[in-house]
Enzyme design. Structure first.
Site, PDB file in Angstrom:
ATOM      1  CE  LYS A 115      -4.461  -1.588   1.502  1.00  0.00           C
ATOM      2  NZ  LYS A 115      -5.683  -1.245   2.214  1.00  0.00           N
ATOM      3  CE  LYS A 197      -8.784 -11.608  -3.141  1.00  0.00           C
ATOM      4  NZ  LYS A 197      -8.524 -11.868  -1.740  1.00  0.00           N
ATOM      5  CE  LYS A 200     -13.051  -3.118  -1.339  1.00  0.00           C
ATOM      6  NZ  LYS A 200     -13.873  -3.291  -0.154  1.00  0.00           N
TER       7      LYS A 200
END
Length: 331
Positions: A115, A197, A200
């Protein structure tokens, strides 16, 4: 005896819309757990703000997520469902636990490294201490089992390390949680890049639970496959086709062998359209029920208020014990 059931805790951030991957990989499994376990499901809005959010969107998504949980089959009477920021013990325990967490442990967390690269202009202390809040979420409820994917196991491990350290200093205080991989939980990959994967944050490759049927069909028609034009399950050699087969299997209950036979000799066009239509029909009742629930704000407010009250009773007992052990005067 209800209080002899093992307790499960899980939470999803309202930082984006829930996806087909969220449903097939997690929420569908949660529905099957609600009679066997005491389940605590939290909408973790405090975690969401490690990345800048539009306040009105965050509020809307938190309410939508609660409505979708119920629409997908989670019963508010059987499960404790609440908004994380409504139970202040999460933040309070997080501070105490941060004083029993080593800087080196946090700096080794894979998600922090990832992140930090994705949001290089906003590397906050909250992003760094995120695993401590996650540990507080879990330990507050004396959680036995935490449903996790492989990418989250590290968070359960650091949670156990923090709990063991605290228990070692002050005697048994926290239940040590175990990672729990539910038996049925399809790993749904991106339609646009099937090696990743479904996320969103990848609008082109992901299907949202509240998406319009025509948009869902368009995404499936564009789904990445390969040049062979054979519907065969081979995750390494044919990741796109294999992902579509697994989605179709999860949506219809058909076996992979049956799916291979069904599309034998047919092109990918028919196959992709059929999978898309199956997903549209799977999601239709969830979307309609979610819209019905969102029209009844008073009911949803009642659910999250009651959920927060039930959660606070359990969390309060744990926090009182912790505050006493570290030496705080009683309130």
């Amino acid at each position: 005896m209800e209080n002899q059931k093992k307790r499960i805790f899980s939470g999803i951030q309202p930082s984006g819309e829930l996806t087909l991957g969220s449903y097939m990989g997690a929420i569908k499994s949660w529905v099957n757990l609600q009679d066997q376990y005491e389940c605590v499901y939290c909408i973790v809005d405090m975690h969401a703000i490690t990345v800048r959010q539009v306040p009105a969107d965050l509020r809307r998504r938190a309410l939508e997520q609660l409505a979708q949980y119920i629409a997908c089959g989670l019963d508010p009477e059987k499960n404790i469902m609440f908004i994380q920021s409504h139970v202040p013990q999460h933040a309070e325990l997080s501070w105490v636990l941060s004083c029993y967490t080593q800087f080196g442990e946090l700096s080794r967390m894979t998600q922090f490294k990832q992140k930090s690269q994705q949001h290089a202009d906003n590397i906050t202390a909250g992003l760094f201490t995120y695993p401590v809040l996650m540990a507080a979420d879990i330990l507050l409820y004396q959680t036995d089992l935490v449903p996790v994917g492989a990418d989250q196991k590290q968070h359960v491990e650091i949670c156990r390390d923090i709990a063991q350290r605290f228990n070692g200093v002050y005697s048994e205080t926290f239940t040590l949680p175990e990672p729990f991989i539910p038996k049925m939980g399809a790993r749904v990959m991106s339609l646009a890049s099937p090696e990743n994967k479904m996320s969103k944050s990848d609008p082109g490759g992901c299907v949202y639970l509240l998406e319009k049927p025509e948009d869902i069909l368009r995404k499936f028609k564009k789904a990445v496959t390969d040049s062979e034009a054979a519907v065969r399950f081979d995750p390494a050699g044919k990741p796109g086709v294999s992902n579509l087969m697994q989605i179709y299997a999860a949506a219809t209950g058909k076996s992979l062998e049956d799916i291979e036979a069904e599309f034998d000799g047919q092109g990918y066009g028919i196959f992709k359209e059929t999978v898309g239509e199956a997903v549209v029909e799977l999601l239709r009742p969830f979307r309609e029920e979610t819209q019905r629930l969102l029209a009844d704000k008073a009911y949803l407010e009642g659910v999250y208020r009651q959920g927060a009250e039930r959660a606070s009773r359990i969390a309060g007992r744990t926090l009182s014990k912790v505050y006493k052990k570290v030496g705080f005067l009683p309130r």
